[in-house]
Design a protein around this motif. Structure first.
Motif, mmCIF file in Angstrom:
data_model
loop_
_atom_site.group_PDB
_atom_site.id
_atom_site.type_symbol
_atom_site.label_atom_id
_atom_site.label_comp_id
_atom_site.label_asym_id
_atom_site.label_seq_id
_atom_site.Cartn_x
_atom_site.Cartn_y
_atom_site.Cartn_z
ATOM 1 N N ALA A 311 0.840 -1.196 0.000
ATOM 2 C CA ALA A 311 0.000 0.000 0.000
ATOM 3 C C ALA A 311 0.875 1.247 0.000
ATOM 4 N N THR A 312 0.477 2.260 -0.762
ATOM 5 C CA THR A 312 1.287 3.474 -0.907
ATOM 6 C C THR A 312 0.693 4.672 -0.169
ATOM 7 N N THR A 313 -0.342 4.436 0.617
ATOM 8 C CA THR A 313 -1.012 5.510 1.356
ATOM 9 C C THR A 313 -0.040 6.211 2.301
ATOM 10 N N MET A 314 -0.184 7.535 2.432
ATOM 11 C CA MET A 314 0.649 8.282 3.367
ATOM 12 C C MET A 314 0.179 8.075 4.801
ATOM 13 N N ARG A 315 1.138 8.010 5.721
ATOM 14 C CA ARG A 315 0.837 7.859 7.151
ATOM 15 C C ARG A 315 0.462 9.198 7.795
ATOM 16 N N TYR A 316 0.850 10.281 7.173
ATOM 17 C CA TYR A 316 0.639 11.623 7.703
ATOM 18 C C TYR A 316 0.001 12.488 6.613
ATOM 19 N N PRO A 317 -0.667 13.561 6.985
ATOM 20 C CA PRO A 317 -1.261 14.412 5.953
ATOM 21 C C PRO A 317 -0.242 14.970 4.969
ATOM 22 N N VAL A 318 0.930 15.387 5.465
ATOM 23 C CA VAL A 318 1.944 15.961 4.580
ATOM 24 C C VAL A 318 3.334 15.542 5.048
ATOM 25 N N ALA A 319 4.294 15.638 4.118
ATOM 26 C CA ALA A 319 5.699 15.384 4.438
ATOM 27 C C ALA A 319 6.558 16.252 3.529
ATOM 28 N N VAL A 320 7.722 16.621 4.035
ATOM 29 C CA VAL A 320 8.694 17.378 3.252
ATOM 30 C C VAL A 320 10.046 16.708 3.417
ATOM 31 N N MET A 321 10.721 16.503 2.294
ATOM 32 C CA MET A 321 12.082 15.970 2.297
ATOM 33 C C MET A 321 13.036 17.068 1.826
ATOM 34 N N ILE A 322 14.132 17.250 2.564
ATOM 35 C CA ILE A 322 15.181 18.202 2.196
ATOM 36 C C ILE A 322 16.471 17.420 1.973
ATOM 37 N N ASN A 323 17.137 17.658 0.861
ATOM 38 C CA ASN A 323 18.443 17.054 0.643
ATOM 39 C C ASN A 323 19.508 17.777 1.467
ATOM 40 N N ILE A 324 20.360 17.010 2.116
ATOM 41 C CA ILE A 324 21.516 17.578 2.809
ATOM 42 C C ILE A 324 22.660 17.597 1.806
ATOM 43 N N LEU A 325 23.036 18.787 1.362
ATOM 44 C CA LEU A 325 24.062 18.939 0.328
ATOM 45 C C LEU A 325 25.352 19.475 0.929
ATOM 46 N N GLY A 326 26.465 18.964 0.413
ATOM 47 C CA GLY A 326 27.759 19.453 0.866
ATOM 48 C C GLY A 326 27.931 20.933 0.564
ATOM 49 N N GLU A 327 28.553 21.651 1.508
ATOM 50 C CA GLU A 327 28.772 23.090 1.344
ATOM 51 C C GLU A 327 30.246 23.445 1.247
ATOM 52 N N ARG A 328 31.112 22.424 1.272
ATOM 53 C CA ARG A 328 32.547 22.644 1.165
ATOM 54 C C ARG A 328 33.172 21.359 0.660
ATOM 55 N N ASN A 329 34.467 21.386 0.416
ATOM 56 C CA ASN A 329 35.202 20.192 0.006
ATOM 57 C C ASN A 329 36.141 19.777 1.127
ATOM 58 N N GLY A 330 36.075 18.501 1.524
ATOM 59 C CA GLY A 330 36.954 18.026 2.592
ATOM 60 C C GLY A 330 36.324 16.864 3.340
ATOM 61 N N PRO A 331 36.947 16.438 4.450
ATOM 62 C CA PRO A 331 36.400 15.344 5.244
ATOM 63 C C PRO A 331 35.028 15.701 5.815
ATOM 64 N N ALA A 332 34.131 14.731 5.833
ATOM 65 C CA ALA A 332 32.788 14.969 6.366
ATOM 66 C C ALA A 332 32.830 14.964 7.888
ATOM 67 N N GLU A 333 32.279 16.011 8.505
ATOM 68 C CA GLU A 333 32.193 16.120 9.960
ATOM 69 C C GLU A 333 30.805 16.643 10.307
ATOM 70 N N VAL A 334 30.057 15.866 11.075
ATOM 71 C CA VAL A 334 28.657 16.206 11.361
ATOM 72 C C VAL A 334 28.570 17.022 12.646
ATOM 73 N N HIS A 335 27.889 18.173 12.556
ATOM 74 C CA HIS A 335 27.667 19.028 13.732
ATOM 75 C C HIS A 335 26.232 19.520 13.730
ATOM 76 N N TRP A 336 25.581 19.427 14.909
ATOM 77 C CA TRP A 336 24.220 19.932 15.085
ATOM 78 C C TRP A 336 24.245 21.119 16.039
ATOM 79 N N SER A 337 23.456 22.144 15.742
ATOM 80 C CA SER A 337 23.360 23.297 16.638
ATOM 81 C C SER A 337 22.069 23.287 17.448
#
Length: 387
Positions: A311-337
């Motif tokens: 079944a392809t029905t949505m579980r919620y009325p709406v959803a939004v997906m955002i791509n996380i895109l690289g903003e620099r070149n170098g080793p990946a380091e994850v930080h949350w504010s």
């Protein structure tokens, strides 16, 4: 994940070894779905050591166009599939002729990976596509400009994705630079659509001919890269039905087995045009992991192993997906504010060790009741992350 299998389907899953050509983020998420469903074994082929999918599946290191590497994967798999189009279709056809099962078929892949052939196929089957013509010189483009006017889009027939392989021609002064940008490639020109929205949907088909579509979404692009997906698309209900009908017709004519990402244009007059088809899970369907009863990745596996489609029905009325895109070149380091509600906000990081500008490093899905509010929250979550 909506993993509901009857005894016969459970036996198929438990005895089937899946081989995936490509071990990037799509290979990773196909493998995660396969593990959750209980497939006996999953192996990916990828040239990058410790590719993202290798944390879930066994990996064979090798090129996606290397016949020997493809054969090695085929020999340990019951069914081959792929997460990327840029692979060796001749080698796949040879394996198919020897009795290996490949979905979607190499013949479908050969049509789709050549975007000009794909347009010819769609047009021949009465599916609306923007006017297009093959070109080989400046004079060919000038001739089309006299008929269609500007702007035009110059496109490479093969190996084009995320805007790579496209060049916009706004006037005669742009022709030489567009040709130089795509020098050495087979080209065609497409009439530019006066665009209102870009739409997409995931649609699947199994060997029984069953077809199931996920909701139509709006895709928001910047720099020719999908930045966000809004589900369901905020358009008229009749247009939603028409978009699904066009996608259904295209997949039915292809006789495709698997899941397909169908991208469409909605022009300012309200007309829909099919832009292109991806014969695999697609960025526009990532929201389905949390937001739909059956994710695009589970559905793809169901389709290629000829299970009933979920079944392809949505579980919620709406959803939004955002791509996380690289903003620099170098080793990946994850930080949350900042922290966010884990019941509404779902973050997927792909485990890529190197970040590059505009490289897809992960995605964020936010669910809720109001599309504008959910979209703003998704943007806020994305802004709180650096990688």
């Amino acid at each position: 994940m909506n993993v509901q299998l009857n005894p016969t389907e459970a036996e198929i899953v438990a005895s089937t070894h899946i081989g995936i050509i490509g071990g990037g983020q799509l290979g990773l998420m196909i493998s995660e779905a396969g593990r959750a469903m209980g497939y006996q074994a999953l192996t990916v082929l990828d040239p990058t050591p410790n590719a993202p999918a290798a944390v879930v599946a066994e990996q064979i290191e090798g090129g996606l166009k290397d016949p020997q590497a493809l054969r090695k994967l085929a020999e340990r798999s019951d069914i081959l599939t792929y997460e990327i189009e840029h692979i060796n279709t001749e080698a796949l056809e040879q394996l198919q002729n020897e009795g290996h099962t490949i979905h979607p078929s190499p013949q479908i892949l050969a049509v789709i990976q050549n975007k000009f052939r794909q347009k010819e196929f769609l047009a021949a089957h009465g599916i609306p596509v923007a006017p297009f013509r093959s070109v080989a010189s400046r004079s060919d483009i000038e001739e089309l400009a006299q008929t269609w006017g500007y702007p035009l889009v110059l496109k490479a027939k093969k190996d084009a994705y995320d805007g790579r392989g496209n060049a916009r021609i706004n006037s005669a002064e742009d022709i030489d630079s567009a040709l130089a940008r795509l020098a050495g490639r087979e080209l065609y020109v497409e009439q530019r659509i006066d665009l209102e929205k870009e739409l997409g949907l995931m649609i699947s088909r199994n060997a029984r001919g069953e077809i199931a579509a996920h909701p139509v979404v709006e895709m928001i692009h910047e720099r020719d890269i999908c930045q966000a997906v809004l589900a369901p698309a905020p358009i008229d209900a009749n247009l939603l039905k028409e978009a699904e009908s066009i996608a259904h017709q295209a997949i039915d004519q292809l006789h495709g087995i698997g899941i397909f990402g169908v991208e469409l244009f909605l022009d300012k007059t309200g007309k829909l045009w099919l832009n292109e088809i991806a014969p695999r899970p697609h960025n526009s369907g990532h929201y389905t992991i949390e937001a739909c009863l059956t994710s695009q990745f589970e559905q793809h596996l169901r389709a290629i192993t000829n299970l009933s489609l979920g079944a392809t029905t949505m579980r919620y009325p709406v959803a939004v997906m955002i791509n996380i895109l690289g903003e620099r070149n170098g080793p990946a380091e994850v930080h949350w504010s900042q922290e966010f509600d884990p019941q509404r906000v779902f973050v997927h990081l792909y485990g890529k060790r190197e970040t590059r500008i505009d490289r897809k490093m992960g995605h964020i899905t936010v669910v809720g009741d109001n599309l504008d509010e959910v979209y703003q929250l998704a943007l806020k979550v994305n802004a709180a992350l650096t990688i």
